[in-house]
Design a protein around this motif. Structure first.
Motif, PDB file in Angstrom:
ATOM      1  N   MET A 120       0.102  30.332 -50.393  1.00 40.42           N
ATOM      2  CA  MET A 120      -0.274  30.287 -48.990  1.00 40.42           C
ATOM      3  C   MET A 120      -0.812  31.660 -48.625  1.00 40.42           C
ATOM      4  SD  MET A 120       0.393  31.004 -45.549  1.00 40.42           S
ATOM      5  CE  MET A 120       2.044  31.628 -45.448  1.00 40.42           C
ATOM      6  N   LYS A 140      -2.411  33.814 -45.286  1.00 41.17           N
ATOM      7  CA  LYS A 140      -2.717  33.895 -43.856  1.00 41.17           C
ATOM      8  C   LYS A 140      -3.634  35.105 -43.705  1.00 41.17           C
ATOM      9  CE  LYS A 140       0.313  33.299 -40.406  1.00 41.17           C
ATOM     10  NZ  LYS A 140       1.453  33.650 -39.524  1.00 41.17           N
ATOM     11  N   GLU A 167      -5.541  32.458 -39.611  1.00 43.90           N
ATOM     12  CA  GLU A 167      -5.783  31.172 -40.269  1.00 43.90           C
ATOM     13  C   GLU A 167      -4.995  31.108 -41.576  1.00 43.90           C
ATOM     14  OE1 GLU A 167      -7.918  28.525 -39.343  1.00 43.90           O
ATOM     15  OE2 GLU A 167      -7.924  29.564 -37.414  1.00 43.90           O
ATOM     16  N   SER A 168      -4.355  29.938 -41.829  1.00 45.57           N
ATOM     17  CA  SER A 168      -3.580  29.761 -43.053  1.00 45.57           C
ATOM     18  C   SER A 168      -4.250  28.747 -43.961  1.00 45.57           C
ATOM     19  CB  SER A 168      -2.165  29.269 -42.732  1.00 45.57           C
ATOM     20  OG  SER A 168      -1.441  30.280 -42.092  1.00 45.57           O
ATOM     21  N   GLN A 169      -4.129  28.987 -45.255  1.00 42.08           N
ATOM     22  CA  GLN A 169      -4.638  28.057 -46.250  1.00 42.08           C
ATOM     23  C   GLN A 169      -3.575  27.925 -47.338  1.00 42.08           C
ATOM     24  OE1 GLN A 169      -8.409  29.177 -47.958  1.00 42.08           O
ATOM     25  NE2 GLN A 169      -8.214  27.704 -49.610  1.00 42.08           N
ATOM     26  N   THR A 170      -3.270  26.680 -47.720  1.00 40.34           N
ATOM     27  CA  THR A 170      -2.259  26.412 -48.731  1.00 40.34           C
ATOM     28  C   THR A 170      -2.897  25.658 -49.891  1.00 40.34           C
ATOM     29  OG1 THR A 170      -0.578  26.270 -46.994  1.00 40.34           O
ATOM     30  CG2 THR A 170       0.004  25.360 -49.139  1.00 40.34           C
TER      31      THR A 170
END
Length: 139
Positions: A11, A13, A18-21
């Protein structure tokens, strides 16, 4: 060497919040030598690192991720440690700094867990807050 399944949950941030997993799975090989554990696997197209061999090395206090192939990089994690490294591709070299805030390695219910939380810097600028969970289980 024993065959293992590897699952990697990451993950990020970024500075805008903005977060991306992502989640990736691999098959690899594992061994133990002198109290340190090693896992080796080949990256695939999904990771964007196809043609790269990744080696994980760890003990209770430290995790090292080494990549060799289309990408060359060595990244070290230890609680409170700041690791300077160079991420090398055939086209460019990117200076990185990894500041590990949290590291926990443990073995439970037949599975290794490597947990890391860190800030990644590109040059002097923060790139993002990262969380990484690597699970390693015998096949």
């Amino acid at each position: 060497m024993e065959p293992v399944k590897i699952r990697i949950f990451s993950m990020i941030k970024d500075e805008s919040g903005e977060s991306q997993t992502t989640e990736q799975s691999y098959a690899g090989m594992m061994t133990e030598r002198s109290g340190k554990y090693y896992v080796m696997y080949q990256e695939d197209a999904q990771s964007g690192l196809e043609g790269t061999k990744t080696t994980l090395k760890w003990d209770q206090n430290r995790v090292i991720i080494m990549r060799n192939g289309t990408v060359d990089h060595r990244q070290e994690f230890a609680q409170g440690y700041k690791d300077k490294s160079l991420y090398q591709t055939p086209y460019l070299k990117i200076p990185l700094l990894t500041h590990t805030r949290y590291l926990y390695t443990y073995f439970r219910k037949g599975k290794w867990h490597l947990e890391m939380e860190y800030t990644l810097y590109h040059g002097d600028a923060p790139y993002g807050e990262m969380k990484l969970l690597i699970e390693i289980e015998g096949m």
